[in-house]
Enzyme design. Structure first.
Site, PDB file in Angstrom:
ATOM      1  N   HIS A   1       0.206   4.056   4.362  1.00  8.54           N
ATOM      2  CA  HIS A   1      -0.554   5.005   3.050  1.00  8.54           C
ATOM      3  C   HIS A   1      -0.028   6.374   3.099  1.00  8.54           C
ATOM      4  CE1 HIS A   1      -4.276   1.859   2.900  1.00  8.54           C
ATOM      5  NE2 HIS A   1      -3.196   1.213   2.884  1.00  8.54           N
TER       6      HIS A   1
ATOM      7  N   SER B   1       0.774  -1.095  -0.067  1.00  9.63           N
ATOM      8  CA  SER B   1      -0.038  -0.053   0.020  1.00  9.63           C
ATOM      9  C   SER B   1       0.716   1.295   0.176  1.00  9.63           C
ATOM     10  CB  SER B   1      -0.813  -0.004   1.054  1.00  9.63           C
ATOM     11  OG  SER B   1      -1.840  -1.050   1.177  1.00  9.63           O
TER      12      SER B   1
END
Length: 224
Positions: free
Chosen positions: A169, A123
């Protein structure tokens, strides 16, 4: 590089399925214990493990492991869609540098903010691709509304859905914006190709050195 990275992600997931107990449950694989992102933690046998004990490889190996088939499919699809376009814009070397720096940046932020949390997945790298697409696409004058919507939805899910590493993220996104800006705007349109390449190599190296310095300083920054 896009297909190579996709292949490595799939290979990592298949290895998880084959080493789990019971077989076929990726999240139960011993590979997660050994190679997931972990800043510092005490395992069942009482031993301290993690990046701060010298297991630096966790900063990147975590990107090739995933918690479930849906996790892999989401990251794999995003890599396919964003990576194919970015690799055409940037070339193989710059694209790989962006992906690696994004993955490392997500892991480093996790190390500093959530050191005891196990996390897996690409991610951080995927959000770096989002950030770079925004910056480079703006430079090219493209319509980025769909990209903004997709990124916005994913950012909302980051903070709404439990057990998602928001640090990976956000760290990856910031790295993507920075590296994307370097590739898009420096050293200027009139620069020679050799000058452009040298500038990009040096600035990415500076960013990598900063990440290394943060990892080296993590015991002091996190533990005091």
């Amino acid at each position: 590089m896009t297909w190579t990275l996709l292949g490595l992600m799939v290979a990592g997931f298949v290895a998880q399925l084959g080493t789990s107990d019971p077989i076929g449950q990726a999240g139960a694989s011993g590979l997660i214990r050994e190679f997931a992102m972990l800043g510092l933690g005490r395992l069942e046998d009482g031993t301290l493990r993690g990046v701060m004990t010298g297991e630096w490889y966790r900063l990147i190996t975590a990107a090739f492991l995933h918690g479930s088939i849906f996790h892999l499919l989401f990251n794999g699809y995003a890599l396919y869609v964003l990576g194919a376009q970015l690799e055409r814009w940037l070339g193989h070397g710059r694209f790989l540098a962006l992906w690696v720096v994004g993955a490392l940046s997500g892991s480093v932020l996790s190390l500093l903010v959530a050191p005891v949390q196990f996390s897996v997945g690409a991610s951080g790298a995927i959000f770096a691709l989002f950030g770079a697409v925004l910056v480079i696409g703006k430079r090219l004058g493209l319509d980025l509304r769909m990209v903004l919507v997709l990124m916005g939805v994913n950012l909302v899910l980051t903070f709404v859905v439990p057990n998602i590493s928001w640090t990976a993220h956000i760290g990856g996104l910031v790295a993507g914006l920075v590296v994307g800006a370097v590739f898009a705007y420096l050293p200027g349109r009139s620069a020679k190709a050799s000058t452009r390449t040298l500038t990009h190599v040096l600035l990415v190296a500076v960013l990598a050195a900063l990440l290394v310095a943060l990892v080296a300083a993590a015991p002091v920054l996190v533990l005091g």
